[in-house]
Design an enzyme around this catalytic site. Structure first.
Site, mmCIF file in Angstrom:
data_model
loop_
_atom_site.group_PDB
_atom_site.id
_atom_site.type_symbol
_atom_site.label_atom_id
_atom_site.label_comp_id
_atom_site.label_asym_id
_atom_site.label_seq_id
_atom_site.Cartn_x
_atom_site.Cartn_y
_atom_site.Cartn_z
ATOM 1 N N PRO A 71 0.761 -1.078 0.103
ATOM 2 C CA PRO A 71 0.221 0.070 0.178
ATOM 3 C C PRO A 71 1.063 1.431 0.084
ATOM 4 O O PRO A 71 0.342 2.349 -0.028
ATOM 5 C CB PRO A 71 -0.952 -0.159 1.220
ATOM 6 N N LYS A 91 -1.923 2.651 -4.743
ATOM 7 C CA LYS A 91 -2.216 2.227 -5.919
ATOM 8 C C LYS A 91 -3.171 1.275 -6.229
ATOM 9 O O LYS A 91 -3.995 1.172 -7.191
ATOM 10 C CB LYS A 91 -1.001 1.780 -6.632
ATOM 11 N N TYR A 142 2.858 8.722 -8.610
ATOM 12 C CA TYR A 142 1.801 8.874 -7.438
ATOM 13 C C TYR A 142 0.403 9.289 -7.721
ATOM 14 O O TYR A 142 -0.651 8.798 -7.590
ATOM 15 C CB TYR A 142 2.205 9.893 -6.407
HETATM 16 P P1 RFL Z 1 -11.522 -6.574 -2.712
HETATM 17 O O1 RFL Z 1 -11.704 -5.053 -2.121
HETATM 18 O O2 RFL Z 1 -10.793 -7.497 -2.173
HETATM 19 O O3 RFL Z 1 -13.098 -7.090 -2.888
HETATM 20 C C1 RFL Z 1 -13.200 -8.422 -3.378
HETATM 21 C C2 RFL Z 1 -14.445 -9.055 -2.849
HETATM 22 O O4 RFL Z 1 -14.711 -10.278 -3.456
HETATM 23 C C3 RFL Z 1 -15.340 -11.125 -2.220
HETATM 24 N N1 RFL Z 1 -14.940 -12.406 -2.409
HETATM 25 C C4 RFL Z 1 -15.529 -13.366 -3.015
HETATM 26 N N2 RFL Z 1 -16.976 -13.290 -3.282
HETATM 27 C C5 RFL Z 1 -17.506 -14.523 -3.799
HETATM 28 N N3 RFL Z 1 -17.000 -15.761 -4.055
HETATM 29 C C6 RFL Z 1 -15.790 -15.893 -3.521
HETATM 30 N N4 RFL Z 1 -15.235 -16.966 -3.517
HETATM 31 C C7 RFL Z 1 -15.091 -14.757 -2.929
HETATM 32 N N5 RFL Z 1 -13.817 -14.651 -2.558
HETATM 33 C C8 RFL Z 1 -13.816 -13.199 -2.220
HETATM 34 C C9 RFL Z 1 -14.435 -10.296 -0.977
HETATM 35 O O5 RFL Z 1 -15.341 -10.816 0.142
HETATM 36 C C10 RFL Z 1 -14.713 -9.051 -1.427
HETATM 37 O O6 RFL Z 1 -15.816 -8.489 -0.914
HETATM 38 O O7 RFL Z 1 -11.052 -6.302 -4.182
HETATM 39 P P2 RFL Z 1 -11.260 -4.957 -5.194
HETATM 40 O O8 RFL Z 1 -12.743 -4.927 -5.084
HETATM 41 O O9 RFL Z 1 -10.501 -5.514 -6.497
HETATM 42 O O10 RFL Z 1 -10.685 -3.749 -4.565
HETATM 43 C C11 RFL Z 1 -9.250 -3.565 -4.501
HETATM 44 C C12 RFL Z 1 -9.125 -2.577 -3.153
HETATM 45 O O11 RFL Z 1 -9.946 -3.090 -2.065
HETATM 46 C C13 RFL Z 1 -7.591 -2.596 -2.800
HETATM 47 O O12 RFL Z 1 -6.747 -2.896 -3.950
HETATM 48 C C14 RFL Z 1 -7.028 -1.212 -1.901
HETATM 49 O O13 RFL Z 1 -7.846 -1.470 -0.679
HETATM 50 C C15 RFL Z 1 -5.613 -1.231 -1.710
HETATM 51 N N6 RFL Z 1 -5.389 -0.064 -0.590
HETATM 52 C C16 RFL Z 1 -5.246 1.030 -1.223
HETATM 53 N N7 RFL Z 1 -5.424 1.350 -2.613
HETATM 54 C C17 RFL Z 1 -5.501 2.556 -3.050
HETATM 55 O O14 RFL Z 1 -5.736 2.583 -4.159
HETATM 56 N N8 RFL Z 1 -5.070 3.626 -2.064
HETATM 57 C C18 RFL Z 1 -4.962 3.559 -0.889
HETATM 58 O O15 RFL Z 1 -4.756 4.499 -0.228
HETATM 59 C C19 RFL Z 1 -4.800 2.235 -0.546
HETATM 60 N N9 RFL Z 1 -4.765 1.978 0.756
HETATM 61 C C20 RFL Z 1 -4.923 -0.474 0.560
HETATM 62 C C21 RFL Z 1 -4.735 0.619 1.571
HETATM 63 C C22 RFL Z 1 -5.191 -1.783 1.027
HETATM 64 C C23 RFL Z 1 -4.902 -1.934 2.381
HETATM 65 N N10 RFL Z 1 -5.017 -3.298 2.994
HETATM 66 C C24 RFL Z 1 -5.763 -3.406 3.785
HETATM 67 C C25 RFL Z 1 -4.293 -4.222 2.050
HETATM 68 C C26 RFL Z 1 -4.531 0.368 2.801
HETATM 69 C C27 RFL Z 1 -4.473 -0.887 3.253
HETATM 70 C C28 RFL Z 1 -4.265 -1.081 4.714
HETATM 71 C C1 PHB Z 2 -4.719 5.266 3.939
HETATM 72 O O1 PHB Z 2 -5.110 4.269 4.221
HETATM 73 O O2 PHB Z 2 -5.177 6.505 4.206
HETATM 74 C C2 PHB Z 2 -3.652 5.338 2.977
HETATM 75 C C3 PHB Z 2 -2.692 4.064 2.773
HETATM 76 C C4 PHB Z 2 -1.783 3.982 1.896
HETATM 77 C C5 PHB Z 2 -1.050 5.103 1.331
HETATM 78 C C6 PHB Z 2 -1.761 6.276 1.513
HETATM 79 C C7 PHB Z 2 -3.069 6.387 2.250
HETATM 80 O O3 PHB Z 2 0.004 4.932 0.540
#
Ligand code: RFL
Ligand code: PHB
Length: 394
Positions: A300, A304, A390
């Site tokens: 993260p 992206k 970014y």
């Molecule tokens: P998701 O959000 O994982 O959603 C997938 C959905 O599919 C379901 N699923 C199923 N459904 C049916 N049958 C199955 N067998 C299944 N298996 C799974 C799941 O329950 C879920 O609801 O994927 P999606 O939609 O592609 O979205 C991706 C984003 O969620 C992810 O890339 C971001 O959260 C990453 N990320 C960040 N991205 C950014 O662009 N900017 C950020 O600031 C940012 N910060 C982050 C992040 C990810 C983080 N974590 C937790 C890894 C910060 C963190 C801490």
């Molecule tokens: C956020 O969760 O706010 C977040 C996470 C990763 C980043 C920036 C923001 O790089």
């Protein structure tokens, strides 16, 4: 009583996963007169409350506007013109607006998910929550079938024209592509992030990415009253080792700057997450298409993941409209190569930013990192490179 429904439902696109990729694709398709059914493994409440991303690129905001869910984002989100890059004793502002003429937006993924649920409700989008045992039949034909067991335990079957695998990194869709592992690439990083959400006013106007000998720290935010902060920790560390006081003490030390103070508040959420880069170079097989975390994940650090997921969704939406309305098979065959261009750029940027900011304990590595960060701070070309990546390369 369990009803054994052998009568198949019919739709144009079966979407697996109701995360941001799945629901945004369903809205995009609906606006282009394409019907879909969404099948989600977890409950609606769980999906809505899962804390994740916070930083959105402008093209992501444009897509949310286009599908009609951007109103609250523009009212409650924050437009940021840059970020702060910090090393001990020095905090430098990287001005995206000045360097590359673009900005980014802070708006929580949980809020996007709420806005999506409201839009899906208003448009009576068919969504099956708590669906188990999703599996596919005939994906290499023009009439694939999705099987699953609904929340009441009834077997269900959907006949469709295409399947969109939007089920995240741990989902089933990618695994349904033959030999997918042979064309996949992965790096697991030797550190994790401890993330906290806290009821406290952000201590600064924009995000701080800080290099520190104890490890990386990130000061982010969600609203005028809520801060989001992260600490680099050991990969095998346990959340029980981190009392609230220890989290604040460590954040205060790593983010310290003379004359500036990190505000503390009640911690409402605390968890540890692993960091990996993963890319499947196969994003399509027959009528099964992958989008978002189902096909790739990034650490993260570069913010992206969600942005990349929504870039896929736009491309896949356009592809499915052409395929289903104009019978354009060529466009479908080009989906993977078009999507991968941005995927690999973002994978490189996320790896580069992660590698520059996270300490390994090796003093030679630390000197190289400090040299690189100082170069980014001092050189307008190196700053512009960070800024361009970014804000998202179009
Ligand atoms: P998701 O959000 O994982 O959603 C997938 C959905 O599919 C379901 N699923 C199923 N459904 C049916 N049958 C199955 N067998 C299944 N298996 C799974 C799941 O329950 C879920 O609801 O994927 P999606 O939609 O592609 O979205 C991706 C984003 O969620 C992810 O890339 C971001 O959260 C990453 N990320 C960040 N991205 C950014 O662009 N900017 C950020 O600031 C940012 N910060 C982050 C992040 C990810 C983080 N974590 C937790 C890894 C910060 C963190 C801490
Ligand atoms: C956020 O969760 O706010 C977040 C996470 C990763 C980043 C920036 C923001 O790089």
């Amino acid at each position: 009583m369990k009803l054994n429904s052998n009568i198949a439902m019919k739709t144009q696109v079966a979407i697996i996963g109701a995360g941001p990729s799945g629901l945004i694709l369903s809205r995009y398709l609906a606006l282009h007169n394409i019907e879909s059914i969404v099948i989600e493994d977890r409950s609606r409440e769980y999906v809505q409350s899962r804390v994740r991303a916070g930083m959105l690129e402008t093209p992501t905001v444009e897509l949310l506007d286009e599908i009609g869910i951007g109103e609250r984002l523009h009212k409650e989100g924050f437009e940021h013109k840059g970020i702060y890059l910090q090393i001990p004793g020095k905090r430098h502002h990287i001005d995206f607006q000045e360097l590359v003429g673009q900005t980014v937006w802070v708006y929580g993924q949980t809020e996007i998910q709420k806005d999506l649920h409201a839009a899906c409700d208003a448009n009576q989008q068919q969504i099956y929550y708590e669906a188990k045992d999703v599996h596919f039949e005939n994906i290499d034909s023009k009439n694939p079938i999705v099987h699953f067991t609904d929340s009441s335990g009834n077997p269900q079957k959907i006949e469709c024209l295409a399947i969109a695998g939007c089920d995240g990194f741990w989902g089933v869709s990618r695994k349904a592509i033959p030999d997918v592992d042979a064309d996949s690439f992965e790096r697991v990083y030797p550190f994790s992030w401890l993330g906290i959400m806290a009821n406290v006013k952000p201590s600064i106007d924009e995000l701080i990415y800080a290099w520190h000998p104890n490890g990386f720290a990130l000061n982010s935010m969600r609203s005028e009253k809520v801060s989001r902060l992260y600490l680099q920790v050991e990969p095998n560390d346990h959340i029980d080792n981190w009392s609230d006081e220890r989290c604040w003490d460590e954040l205060s030390e790593r983010l310290a700057l003379p004359g500036w103070k990190l505000e503390r508040g009640e911690i409402t959420e605390k968890n540890i997450l692993a960091m990996r880069s993963f890319v499947s170079n196969k994003m399509q097989y027959g009528r099964l298409f992958l989008a978002g975390d189902a096909a790739h994940t990034v650490p993260p650090t570069g913010a992206k993941g969600l942005n990349l997921a929504l870039n896929d969704v736009r491309l896949l939406g356009e592809t499915l409209v052409k395929l289903l309305q104009q019978n354009d098979e060529k466009s479908a065959s080009e989906y993977t190569s078009k999507a991968l261009e941005k995927v690999w750029r973002a994978t490189h940027f996320s790896w580069w930013f992660t590698s520059m900011m996270h300490t390994s304990g090796d003093p030679f590595d630390a000197q190289l990192q400090l040299s690189q960060i100082n170069h980014v701070i001092k050189s307008k070309y190196a700053s512009a490179n960070l800024a361009e990546n970014y804000v998202g390369i179009r």
